[in-house]
Enzyme design. Structure first.
Site, PDB file in Angstrom:
ATOM      1  N   LYS A  73      -5.131 -12.886  12.397  1.00  0.00           N
ATOM      2  CA  LYS A  73      -4.424 -11.826  13.127  1.00  0.00           C
ATOM      3  C   LYS A  73      -3.880 -12.213  14.511  1.00  0.00           C
ATOM      4  O   LYS A  73      -2.726 -12.570  14.612  1.00  0.00           O
ATOM      5  CB  LYS A  73      -5.299 -10.573  13.188  1.00  0.00           C
ATOM      6  CG  LYS A  73      -5.471  -9.942  11.792  1.00  0.00           C
ATOM      7  CD  LYS A  73      -5.385  -8.452  11.798  1.00  0.00           C
ATOM      8  CE  LYS A  73      -5.047  -7.902  10.424  1.00  0.00           C
ATOM      9  NZ  LYS A  73      -6.177  -7.876   9.483  1.00  0.00           N
ATOM     10  N   TYR A  79       0.833  -1.217   0.000  1.00  0.00           N
ATOM     11  CA  TYR A  79       0.000   0.000   0.000  1.00  0.00           C
ATOM     12  C   TYR A  79       0.865   1.263   0.000  1.00  0.00           C
ATOM     13  O   TYR A  79       0.586   2.198   0.748  1.00  0.00           O
ATOM     14  CB  TYR A  79      -0.882   0.074   1.253  1.00  0.00           C
ATOM     15  CG  TYR A  79      -1.735  -1.126   1.511  1.00  0.00           C
ATOM     16  CD1 TYR A  79      -2.775  -1.469   0.643  1.00  0.00           C
ATOM     17  CD2 TYR A  79      -1.524  -1.924   2.637  1.00  0.00           C
ATOM     18  CE1 TYR A  79      -3.575  -2.563   0.897  1.00  0.00           C
ATOM     19  CE2 TYR A  79      -2.329  -3.024   2.892  1.00  0.00           C
ATOM     20  CZ  TYR A  79      -3.351  -3.334   2.024  1.00  0.00           C
ATOM     21  OH  TYR A  79      -4.139  -4.404   2.290  1.00  0.00           O
ATOM     22  N   TYR A  88     -14.049  -4.946   4.976  1.00  0.00           N
ATOM     23  CA  TYR A  88     -12.725  -5.346   4.454  1.00  0.00           C
ATOM     24  C   TYR A  88     -12.526  -6.824   4.773  1.00  0.00           C
ATOM     25  O   TYR A  88     -12.694  -7.240   5.916  1.00  0.00           O
ATOM     26  CB  TYR A  88     -11.596  -4.521   5.074  1.00  0.00           C
ATOM     27  CG  TYR A  88     -10.239  -5.023   4.648  1.00  0.00           C
ATOM     28  CD1 TYR A  88      -9.720  -4.707   3.389  1.00  0.00           C
ATOM     29  CD2 TYR A  88      -9.485  -5.861   5.475  1.00  0.00           C
ATOM     30  CE1 TYR A  88      -8.497  -5.210   2.974  1.00  0.00           C
ATOM     31  CE2 TYR A  88      -8.265  -6.365   5.068  1.00  0.00           C
ATOM     32  CZ  TYR A  88      -7.781  -6.030   3.816  1.00  0.00           C
ATOM     33  OH  TYR A  88      -6.568  -6.534   3.405  1.00  0.00           O
ATOM     34  N   ASP A 114     -16.366 -12.632   9.639  1.00  0.00           N
ATOM     35  CA  ASP A 114     -14.921 -12.441   9.507  1.00  0.00           C
ATOM     36  C   ASP A 114     -14.436 -11.801  10.815  1.00  0.00           C
ATOM     37  O   ASP A 114     -14.548 -10.588  10.995  1.00  0.00           O
ATOM     38  CB  ASP A 114     -14.651 -11.549   8.290  1.00  0.00           C
ATOM     39  CG  ASP A 114     -13.187 -11.199   8.138  1.00  0.00           C
ATOM     40  OD1 ASP A 114     -12.399 -11.485   9.067  1.00  0.00           O
ATOM     41  OD2 ASP A 114     -12.823 -10.626   7.094  1.00  0.00           O
TER      42      ASP A 114
END
Ligand SMILES: *Cc1c(COP(=O)(O)O)cnc(C)c1O
Length: 423
Positions: free
Chosen positions: A271, A20, A148, A242
């Site tokens: 994560k 990014y 996302y 999610d």
């Protein structure tokens, strides 16, 4: 940095492609040499206090000795073995522990090595679930603006169209239904009408529960999740949550869906799964989803299998991380962090350019009217001794649950100072 730039930095940087990042104009990345707790040590000797916990993963702080010991022991025994036809203790122990922790009959664990891929697997589970049940026309997913779900192409297709840069990748992503999250009565009626009209095409609804993270740290009520569960049930649609960001205490409960009292059909975890130590993800399915794959037809098996699936080192780290959740007061620490951030960040509200301040669990957000250059702002924070990574118009803290009170105070003070300097 340049005076003390190490040789590996100078020689290697021209060969690295950063995420990014507009590499022509961005400030150079920091050279990190060590981490410990909530501290990041730089090559020039400076130490930063970390407000991000390595993209929301390092919930126990960096280098926790218990996880390190578990990794070292596993490394000596067996760093890796393939999972296609063989299994091992760290993976099976972890699967049993995750099933015990998760609500309801979420009990079948499929391992992958990143969050995005765990979402891909959830989508494939959805598609093959329909095929196996003779519902081949139900191939579409419903996702939400602000969402996302990762950077691989099928995951990108269910991200917020703007956030996921759909205009760049149009034509090579599957087309899905991206709707507004039904936050109130009126939008609920509209949402249900849409679902009723399209149920024959829809496999599953997917959302991040309680917090849409990378889409802007947008919060919603547990009610929204109960509404989704209810509508999905009434139309025979799967609900995929999610929890890659929200899982493992970040919103104040072990999993965000607990706050709504609902059980999704499929849940994605990653994560903080290994406490930020190793790459690992899990897609966990309920019994009825798994059962739809049991058949005499080999093609009814789930068609996925990453090379490094269920990596024993990563699973050992995840087991050690769960040990820490079991024996240390992590959720109490989250509650304490939450209270301190609510108080400490609230003082930002009156500063120029601040649009909103909000806190949920160990997530503290200062939303600005606009941030013209997030990368430059990140560099400014680093000059102050803080590792904070603004994106879009959001400055946020997602610290380790173990961060020292003084360090948290420093981070919040730094946010106040830098916002004041910006004005
Ligand atoms: C980070 C994230 C992902 C993607 O995970 P990766 O490991 O970066 O592929 C997916 N969904 C959510 C909610 C995330 O926060």
């Amino acid at each position: 940095m340049s005076r003390t730039e190490p040789a590996w930095y100078r020689d290697g940087l021209p060969h690295i492609w950063l995420p990014y990042c507009q590499m022509k104009t961005s400030p150079p990345p920091l050279a990190v040499t060590a981490t410990d707790g909530s501290r990041i040590t730089l090559a020039d000797g400076r130490e930063l206090i970390d407000g991000v916990a390595a993209w929301w993963t390092a919930c126990h702080g960096y280098n926790h000795p218990h996880i390190r010991d578990a990794a070292q022991a596993q490394l000596a025994r067996m760093p890796h073995v393939m999972f296609g036809g063989s299994v091992h203790e760290p993976a099976l122990t972890l699967a049993k522990r995750l099933s015990d922790l998760l609500p309801g009959d979420l009990e079948r664990v499929f391992y992958t090595d990143s969050g995005s891929v765990s979402v891909e697997v959830a989508l494939k589970m959805g598609i093959q679930y329909r095929l196996n049940r003779g519902e081949a026309d139900r191939r579409k997913f419903v996702a939400f603006r602000g969402g996302y779900h990762g950077d691989t192409l099928a995951a990108t297709a269910i991200c917020d169209p703007e956030e996921g840069m759909h205009h760049l990748f149009g034509g090579i992503m599957p087309e899905q239904f991206i709707l507004d999250l039904p936050r109130d009565e009126e939008s609920r009626a509209g949402f249900e009408t849409f679902i009723a009209d399209h149920a024959a095409e829809i496999t599953a609804v997917i959302t991040e529960p309680l917090v849409q993270g990378a889409g802007g740290m947008l919060f919603h009520d547990p009610d929204v999740l109960r509404c989704l569960r209810d509508i999905c049930d009434r139309h025979g649609i799967l609900l995929i949550l999610d929890e890659i960001f929200t899982g493992f205490g970040r919103t104040g409960t072990m999993f965000a869906c607990e706050q709504a009292g609902i059980t999704p059909d499929i849940i994605c975890l990653s994560k903080a799964l290994t406490g930020g130590t190793m790459a690992l993800a899990a897609t966990v399915a309920r019994r009825h989803v798994f059962d739809a794959f049991l058949s005499d037809d080999p093609e009814h098996a789930l068609m996925h299998g990453p090379t490094f699936m269920a990596n024993p080192l990563a699973c050992a780290c995840a087991n050690a991380s769960l040990d820490l959740f079991g024996r240390e007061p992590r959720l109490d620490q989250v509650a304490a962090l939450s209270a301190r951030m609510s108080e400490g960040l609230e003082t930002c509200r009156a500063l120029p350019g601040v649009r909103d301040v909000r806190v949920m669990g160990a997530i503290g957000v200062v939303e600005m009217e606009k941030i013209s250059d997030p990368a430059a702002l990140r560099a400014r924070f680093a000059e102050h001794g803080a590792w904070i990574r603004p994106f879009r118009n959001i400055i946020y803290l997602t610290p380790a649950f173990t961060i020292a009170p003084d360090d948290l105070t420093f981070l919040m003070q730094t946010i106040r100072e830098v916002i004041s300097e910006m004005a």
